[in-house]
Design an enzyme around this catalytic site. Structure first.
Site, PDB file in Angstrom:
ATOM      1  CG  ASP A  86      13.241 -23.048   8.567  1.00  0.00           C
ATOM      2  OD1 ASP A  86      14.150 -22.773   9.373  1.00  0.00           O
ATOM      3  OD2 ASP A  86      12.335 -23.878   8.814  1.00  0.00           O
ATOM      4  CG  HIS A  98      15.023 -32.410   9.551  1.00  0.00           C
ATOM      5  ND1 HIS A  98      14.546 -32.056  10.791  1.00  0.00           N
ATOM      6  CD2 HIS A  98      14.209 -31.782   8.653  1.00  0.00           C
ATOM      7  CE1 HIS A  98      13.490 -31.263  10.643  1.00  0.00           C
ATOM      8  NE2 HIS A  98      13.270 -31.073   9.369  1.00  0.00           N
ATOM      9  CE  LYS A 146      13.103 -23.785  12.280  1.00  0.00           C
ATOM     10  NZ  LYS A 146      12.395 -24.805  11.484  1.00  0.00           N
ATOM     11  CB  CYS A 206       8.994 -22.849  10.207  1.00  0.00           C
ATOM     12  SG  CYS A 206       9.248 -24.632  10.045  1.00  0.00           S
TER      13      CYS A 206
HETATM   14 ZN    ZN Z   1      11.778 -29.902   8.562  1.00  0.00          ZN
END
Ligand code: ZN
Length: 211
Positions: free
Chosen positions: A13, A53, A111, A156
């Site tokens: 990320d 998302h 994800k 994460c």
């Molecule tokens: Zn998130």
């Protein structure tokens, strides 16, 4: 010289949304990027992850009446921290950080794309039953050891590291190639949990020396 064929670097990320100026910015998170780029230079196998998302995602505080970012709610799969709206698919906030320079990365795992399930881990979504397919991908390629970098150490990165161990990989967190949110002691708690299941800590310098 490169790291062995059986190892992989996972970069979690490193996106605009989690770095200064982003919607869920982690302080100083951009400062780890040069270190990650350096590590990427010595790995053959590199996987990036990208939080990705839909706008109606369940982890966004604005999708829950009366809730504020960083409140927690109980969902069928457990406690969910509510976040500011971040890393919405196709937005600039969701793009990988422009300083991340890893053209040799072979796979990007996106994800958190199911509206009803969050996914901190690169391996398993937060319901603990929906797989991202990453374990199978790594195993089919003969990889048995993963080194994890990125954002955020206590969310994460930690979940990815623990799931890697659970899936049968040797799992290392490269401590100075990660940055934490540290929400109400979450960093210390994450380390307790990671060490309990056998995740190991390593510094970037140590890792580079082993090559
Ligand atoms: Zn998130």
């Amino acid at each position: 010289m490169a790291h062995g064929k059986n190892t992989a670097l996972i970069v979690v990320d490193v996106q605009n949304g989690f770095t200064p100026g982003g919607h869920l910015a982690v302080a100083h998170a951009d400062e780890i990027i040069p270190c990650i780029n350096r590590l990427a230079g010595v790995f053959d196998n590199i996987i990036l992850t990208q939080d990705w998302h839909p706008a109606d995602h369940i982890s966004f505080a604005e999708n829950h009446a009366g809730k504020q970012p960083f409140d927690s709610i109980e969902l069928a799969y457990g406690t969910q921290v509510l976040w500011p709206t971040h890393c919405v698919q196709g937005t600039q906030d969701a793009e990988l950080h422009p300083d991340l320079n890893i053209p040799s990365a072979q796979l990007i795992i996106r994800k958190g794309f199911h509206a009803e399930i969050d996914s901190y881990s690169a391996f398993m979504e937060a319901d603990r039953s929906t797989s991202t397919g990453l374990a199978g991908y790594l195993k089919e390629r003969g990889i048995d050891t993963v080194y994890i970098t990125g954002i955020a150490t206590d969310f994460c990165v930690a979940w990815t590291a623990m799931d890697a161990k659970q899936a049968g990989f040797e799992s290392y967190v490269v401590i100075d190639a990660c940055k934490a949110i540290d929400l109400n002691g979450s960093l210390q708690h994450a380390w307790q949990e990671m060490l309990k299941v056998g995740v190991k800590r390593i510094s970037a310098a140590q890792l580079l020396k082993e090559i």
